[in-house]
Design an enzyme around this catalytic site. Sequence first.
Site, PDB file in Angstrom:
ATOM      1  N   HIS A  19      53.821  93.205  13.618  1.00  0.00           N
ATOM      2  CA  HIS A  19      53.602  91.757  13.672  1.00  0.00           C
ATOM      3  C   HIS A  19      52.262  91.365  13.060  1.00  0.00           C
ATOM      4  O   HIS A  19      51.202  91.702  13.599  1.00  0.00           O
ATOM      5  CB  HIS A  19      53.706  91.270  15.134  1.00  0.00           C
ATOM      6  CG  HIS A  19      53.645  89.789  15.263  1.00  0.00           C
ATOM      7  ND1 HIS A  19      52.994  89.148  16.277  1.00  0.00           N
ATOM      8  CD2 HIS A  19      54.146  88.814  14.463  1.00  0.00           C
ATOM      9  CE1 HIS A  19      53.105  87.844  16.107  1.00  0.00           C
ATOM     10  NE2 HIS A  19      53.792  87.620  15.015  1.00  0.00           N
TER      11      HIS A  19
ATOM     12  N   GLU B 287      50.040  93.829  15.288  1.00  0.00           N
ATOM     13  CA  GLU B 287      50.565  94.386  16.536  1.00  0.00           C
ATOM     14  C   GLU B 287      51.678  95.361  16.169  1.00  0.00           C
ATOM     15  O   GLU B 287      52.618  94.997  15.457  1.00  0.00           O
ATOM     16  CB  GLU B 287      51.120  93.264  17.422  1.00  0.00           C
ATOM     17  CG  GLU B 287      50.018  92.359  17.955  1.00  0.00           C
ATOM     18  CD  GLU B 287      50.543  91.121  18.681  1.00  0.00           C
ATOM     19  OE1 GLU B 287      49.878  90.675  19.631  1.00  0.00           O
ATOM     20  OE2 GLU B 287      51.602  90.578  18.295  1.00  0.00           O
TER      21      GLU B 287
HETATM   22  N1  3HC Z   1      44.277  84.321   1.163  1.00  0.00           N
HETATM   23  C1  3HC Z   1      43.186  85.082   0.984  1.00  0.00           C
HETATM   24  N2  3HC Z   1      42.054  84.920   1.693  1.00  0.00           N
HETATM   25  C2  3HC Z   1      42.029  83.932   2.605  1.00  0.00           C
HETATM   26  C3  3HC Z   1      43.131  83.090   2.842  1.00  0.00           C
HETATM   27  C4  3HC Z   1      44.295  83.327   2.069  1.00  0.00           C
HETATM   28  N3  3HC Z   1      45.409  82.593   2.218  1.00  0.00           N
HETATM   29  N4  3HC Z   1      42.797  82.222   3.823  1.00  0.00           N
HETATM   30  C5  3HC Z   1      41.541  82.499   4.187  1.00  0.00           C
HETATM   31  N5  3HC Z   1      41.069  83.519   3.464  1.00  0.00           N
HETATM   32  C6  3HC Z   1      39.769  84.153   3.582  1.00  0.00           C
HETATM   33  C7  3HC Z   1      38.685  83.420   2.823  1.00  0.00           C
HETATM   34  O1  3HC Z   1      38.568  83.881   1.495  1.00  0.00           O
HETATM   35  C8  3HC Z   1      37.438  83.749   3.638  1.00  0.00           C
HETATM   36  O2  3HC Z   1      36.953  85.050   3.361  1.00  0.00           O
HETATM   37  P1  3HC Z   1      35.390  85.453   3.578  1.00  0.00           P
HETATM   38  O3  3HC Z   1      35.030  85.046   4.983  1.00  0.00           O
HETATM   39  O4  3HC Z   1      35.364  86.947   3.377  1.00  0.00           O
HETATM   40  O5  3HC Z   1      34.662  84.687   2.555  1.00  0.00           O
HETATM   41  C9  3HC Z   1      37.961  83.804   5.055  1.00  0.00           C
HETATM   42  O6  3HC Z   1      39.365  84.060   4.952  1.00  0.00           O
HETATM   43  C10 3HC Z   1      37.700  82.520   5.774  1.00  0.00           C
HETATM   44  O7  3HC Z   1      38.291  81.443   5.066  1.00  0.00           O
HETATM   45  P2  3HC Z   1      37.580  80.040   4.780  1.00  0.00           P
HETATM   46  O8  3HC Z   1      36.105  80.221   4.629  1.00  0.00           O
HETATM   47  O9  3HC Z   1      38.310  79.348   3.690  1.00  0.00           O
HETATM   48  O10 3HC Z   1      37.917  79.149   6.037  1.00  0.00           O
HETATM   49  P3  3HC Z   1      37.613  79.394   7.548  1.00  0.00           P
HETATM   50  O11 3HC Z   1      36.338  80.108   7.762  1.00  0.00           O
HETATM   51  O12 3HC Z   1      37.847  78.065   8.141  1.00  0.00           O
HETATM   52  O13 3HC Z   1      38.789  80.374   7.997  1.00  0.00           O
HETATM   53  C11 3HC Z   1      40.902  80.853   8.844  1.00  0.00           C
HETATM   54  C12 3HC Z   1      40.138  80.067   7.818  1.00  0.00           C
HETATM   55  C13 3HC Z   1      40.798  82.345   8.542  1.00  0.00           C
HETATM   56  C14 3HC Z   1      42.358  80.409   8.702  1.00  0.00           C
HETATM   57  C15 3HC Z   1      40.307  80.538  10.268  1.00  0.00           C
HETATM   58  O14 3HC Z   1      40.271  79.154  10.461  1.00  0.00           O
HETATM   59  C16 3HC Z   1      41.083  81.162  11.392  1.00  0.00           C
HETATM   60  O15 3HC Z   1      40.923  82.326  11.705  1.00  0.00           O
HETATM   61  N6  3HC Z   1      41.950  80.350  12.049  1.00  0.00           N
HETATM   62  C17 3HC Z   1      42.804  80.815  13.118  1.00  0.00           C
HETATM   63  C18 3HC Z   1      44.018  81.464  12.527  1.00  0.00           C
HETATM   64  C19 3HC Z   1      44.906  82.037  13.567  1.00  0.00           C
HETATM   65  O16 3HC Z   1      44.676  81.968  14.756  1.00  0.00           O
HETATM   66  N7  3HC Z   1      46.014  82.641  13.090  1.00  0.00           N
HETATM   67  C20 3HC Z   1      46.993  83.200  13.948  1.00  0.00           C
HETATM   68  C21 3HC Z   1      48.056  82.200  14.144  1.00  0.00           C
HETATM   69  S1  3HC Z   1      49.304  82.815  15.195  1.00  0.00           S
HETATM   70  C22 3HC Z   1      50.297  83.698  14.188  1.00  0.00           C
HETATM   71  O17 3HC Z   1      50.128  83.807  13.013  1.00  0.00           O
HETATM   72  C23 3HC Z   1      51.435  84.381  14.844  1.00  0.00           C
HETATM   73  C24 3HC Z   1      52.760  83.839  14.401  1.00  0.00           C
HETATM   74  O18 3HC Z   1      53.727  84.712  14.901  1.00  0.00           O
HETATM   75  C25 3HC Z   1      53.048  82.428  14.939  1.00  0.00           C
END
Ligand code: 3HC
Length: 311
Positions: free
Chosen positions: A160, A172
């Site tokens: 996951h 996971e």
């Molecule tokens: N592709 C490549 N790299 C990416 C990316 C993508 N689509 N999205 C983000 N990144 C990278 C960026 O390049 C950056 O890298 P760096 O820190 O090494 O420079 C890093 O991730 C952080 O991105 P940003 O600076 O653009 O933006 P943020 O600091 O706001 O981070 C985020 C964005 C990583 C999405 C952060 O907001 C976050 O962790 N949010 C929570 C996400 C979360 O909880 N996800 C789980 C959801 S539940 C799930 O998925 C389960 C499912 O079953 C429902």
Amino acid sequence: HILRAPHHPAASIMVKNLTVFGAGLMGAGIAQVAAQNGFKVILSDVTEKACQNGLQIIQKSLGRVAKKKFAGKQDEMEGYTRQVMGNITTMTDAGEAVSSADLIIEAIIESIKIKRDLFGFLDGKASRGCIFASNTSSLSIKDIAEACSPERQARFGGLHFFNPVPAMKLVEVIKAEKTSQETYDTLVDVTKKMGKVPVNCKDTPGFIVNRLLIPYMLEAVRMAERGDATPHDIDTAMELGAGYPMGPFKLLDFVGLDTTSFISEGWREKADRGQIPKELVQKSAMLQKLVDEGKLGRKSGQGFYDYSSKL
Ligand code: 3HC
């Protein structure tokens, strides 16, 4: 005295060829991360259009990765992107897509019937040694695996990933009742080779992350519904008071309101059978209304927040 042999973990199987089913956000992300780490990947979906959409998601994300990795040096960025994309092929014929697969990761629609149909079909097409894994976020691995032969059920586990896959380090790894130790060890090994950090969880509803996140997000919505605080203030509170990167409403919009609503719907049925506490998944009228209106979050341009200017 009984002499016991020391415990040696079963050796894991060498995985080189990986087939990913589902070219949506999750499947594309998994294919990308695998390709970045040297696996030969086939990305498969039912239509050519879906496959092309998956490739576009990968191209866009790889652009971000390459920019960071090579500090904007154009030649190196292009070389890297070409090399990674060179590890990915797309195919719409599911049987052909698994003919030389060592591992299959399924990331298609969250429907038990459709997942079972796919795996049942693939069981007759993939090699005997091929390992099957599902990226399901809320269904039971055992229920899905039962569409396959008993031998395959031993080579079946859960993998996951989290959205956005290229950025989230966690995977996971689920060892279901029939999953063999060798299969589990192989899945852990592949996860590490993809540069991710594995955690182990039993085959329980939502595993670790969603089991905690879904009730948390639902309670946030009910909190706003009761008028205790606004979505904006709840988000600010959890971001600045608990250090979460996104508050629960931003996260709901990010994950998709339909996805969260769909998962909690399925869990309410499990709660009726006593498999999960009812209080964790109580229905929210506010969430239902937004879903009914097609306000699904970022992807539809509107959820708890408005994204229409960003589409
Ligand atoms: N592709 C490549 N790299 C990416 C990316 C993508 N689509 N999205 C983000 N990144 C990278 C960026 O390049 C950056 O890298 P760096 O820190 O090494 O420079 C890093 O991730 C952080 O991105 P940003 O600076 O653009 O933006 P943020 O600091 O706001 O981070 C985020 C964005 C990583 C999405 C952060 O907001 C976050 O962790 N949010 C929570 C996400 C979360 O909880 N996800 C789980 C959801 S539940 C799930 O998925 C389960 C499912 O079953 C429902």
